[in-house]
Design an enzyme around this catalytic site. Structure first.
Site, PDB file in Angstrom:
ATOM      1  N   SER A  93       0.750  -1.368  -0.077  1.00  0.00           N
ATOM      2  CA  SER A  93      -0.089  -0.076   0.177  1.00  0.00           C
ATOM      3  C   SER A  93       0.927   1.151   0.023  1.00  0.00           C
ATOM      4  O   SER A  93       1.629   1.471  -0.871  1.00  0.00           O
ATOM      5  CB  SER A  93      -1.010   0.002   1.202  1.00  0.00           C
ATOM      6  OG  SER A  93      -1.847   0.854   0.962  1.00  0.00           O
ATOM      7  N   HIS A 121      -8.782   0.361  -0.419  1.00  0.00           N
ATOM      8  CA  HIS A 121      -8.572  -0.521  -1.712  1.00  0.00           C
ATOM      9  C   HIS A 121     -10.022  -1.146  -1.954  1.00  0.00           C
ATOM     10  O   HIS A 121      -9.775  -2.235  -2.688  1.00  0.00           O
ATOM     11  CB  HIS A 121      -7.366  -1.444  -1.289  1.00  0.00           C
ATOM     12  CG  HIS A 121      -6.314  -1.004  -0.813  1.00  0.00           C
ATOM     13  ND1 HIS A 121      -5.278  -0.405  -1.808  1.00  0.00           N
ATOM     14  CD2 HIS A 121      -5.595  -0.819   0.413  1.00  0.00           C
ATOM     15  CE1 HIS A 121      -4.176   0.233  -1.253  1.00  0.00           C
ATOM     16  NE2 HIS A 121      -4.447  -0.167   0.100  1.00  0.00           N
TER      17      HIS A 121
END
Length: 420
Positions: A154, A310
């Site tokens: 991430s 996400h």
């Protein structure tokens, strides 16, 4: 501080950051020097390729891969003892100018509630992870010099790209700041969360998400979100989506929250009690928890994060990040850096910009990334792997995905013992 203000930091950031952390493998560096010194005609290209083929290959255990952690690995006290390493003090000084607050003090002293906020923890993990690279370079410079690949989870992907030479430290930090603020804003718009799931072999995670969405639709919830956000390791997933799907009651809550006076407070209390106690108004992620046995989930746990990262719920954050990425100087990574979106290595600067924006609304395919990095023919050795930054979560996922590769794993933390 706006993006234009970063121009004054580019020279400063590059002058100290180029010195140690942006090292490439000798093979990549040699190629770069050759292309810079001599314009390559077709004949020269053939000669260069032939020279590369003649070079002795380094044994797999003599090269390294760096893994950069993401949000959730932060803790109060990280950064302690790190200022003695080259460039770390300057990194935090640049961070204070870019962010507008004392990041080092927040990392060292908290308060914890502030550090855990998305807007603070993402820059904190980014900077301390690159500080860990400086620590690794101090103790084992060969690990940096011989690095052939990197990946970040991430927000950790930004640190991996800075390490690879694809992005400037100060500019990448500004992008992380914009990203974190946009993700926090998107989270505030809709109550949402993330659920860590370890399943049994029979578990079908996508079908479980479908069941949760269908259940919400049957209650009149419009456009419910429940999807896989992270592929961590075999039978290890993070599912994200609506945390509270109270529909009309949630809208009522937002309206009443703005009211003042005794009447507004009384109505707000009533709405909250109805939303929490009414049996026909479940939470999307709670649906998965309550039906975990039926869904073949061995263990579930709500993560201490503020949103469904996400997933489609992060769509409002995409354009702010895309806009700032358009303005940054991005180049092709000098070593292999793998994208969270599909696990593949970045090919060029446009690819970097495109995938970083897509990453916000796409699941992190970490398991697939590890397979891309460590897949090799039987009998071939594995590189030295260093997790650089707070926490050991990426080491745990590597252990679950590839035990042989994990044998060469080392964690480089961000809380240095006094005797080191």
């Amino acid at each position: 501080m706006g993006l234009s203000g970063l121009v004054s930091f580019r020279v400063v950031a590059r002058s100290f950051y180029r010195k140690t952390t942006v090292f490439h493998s000798r093979k990549v560096s040699d190629c770069a020097q050759t292309s810079a010194q001599t314009p390559l005609s077709p004949d020269n290209r053939n000669e260069t390729a032939e020279d590369e083929r003649r070079k002795p290959r380094r044994p797999p255990n003599k090269v390294s891969v760096l893994l950069f952690p993401g949000q959730g690995s932060q803790f109060v006290g990280m950064g302690r003892g790190m200022l003695k390493y080259d460039n770390v003090k300057e990194m935090f000084a640049v961070a204070q100018k870019v962010l507008g607050y004392d990041l080092l003090s927040l990392c060292l002293n908290g308060p914890e509630d502030d550090l855990m906020k998305t807007v603070h923890c993402q820059p904190a993990v980014f900077v301390t992870s690159l500080a860990a690279v400086e620590r690794l370079n101090h103790g084992n410079p060969a690990a940096i010099e011989n690095c052939v690949g990197a990946a970040g989870f991430s927000v950790g992907e930004f640190a991996a790209l800075v390490f690879s030479g694809a992005m400037d430290f100060a500019e990448a930090l500004f992008a992380v700041k914009v990203r974190a603020e946009a993700m926090q804003k998107a989270s505030d718009q809709t109550p949402s969360g993330m659920l860590s799931v370890i399943g049994r072999t029979q578990a079908n995670y996508k079908h479980a998400c479908l069941q949760a969405r269908e259940h919400c639709l049957s209650l009149g919830i419009e456009n419910p979100v429940c999807s896989i956000a992270n592929y961590l390791f075999p039978d290890g997933r993070v599912i994200a989506g609506h945390l509270e799907v109270r529909a009309i009651l949630y809208q009522l809550y937002r309206m009443l929250f703005s009211l003042k006076g005794i009447l507004g407070e009384a109505m707000l209390s009533l709405a909250l009690s109805l939303g929490s106690d009414h049996p026909s108004l479940p939470q999307a992620l709670n649906f998965l928890q309550k039906n975990s046995r039926k869904l073949h989930f061995a263990r579930t746990r709500l993560l201490p994060v503020s949103g469904a990262f996400h997933t489609a719920l992060m769509e409002p954050a995409v354009e702010p990040l895309r806009d700032v990425l358009r303005q940054l100087q991005v180049s092709q990574p000098k070593i292999a850096v793998h994208s969270n979106v599909d696990g593949k290595r970045y090919a060029h600067d446009g690819h970097v910009r495109r995938q970083l924006a897509r990453q916000l609304v796409s699941p992190v395919k970490w398991e697939q990334t590890l397979h891309e990095i460590y897949q090799r023919a039987q009998g071939h050795g594995f590189p030295q792997t260093y997790e650089v930054g707070p926490g050991r979560q990426l080491g745990f996922t590597l252990q679950k995905c590839n035990m042989k590769a994990f044998q060469n794993y080392t964690h480089v933390g961000v809380d240095v013992p006094e005797d080191e």
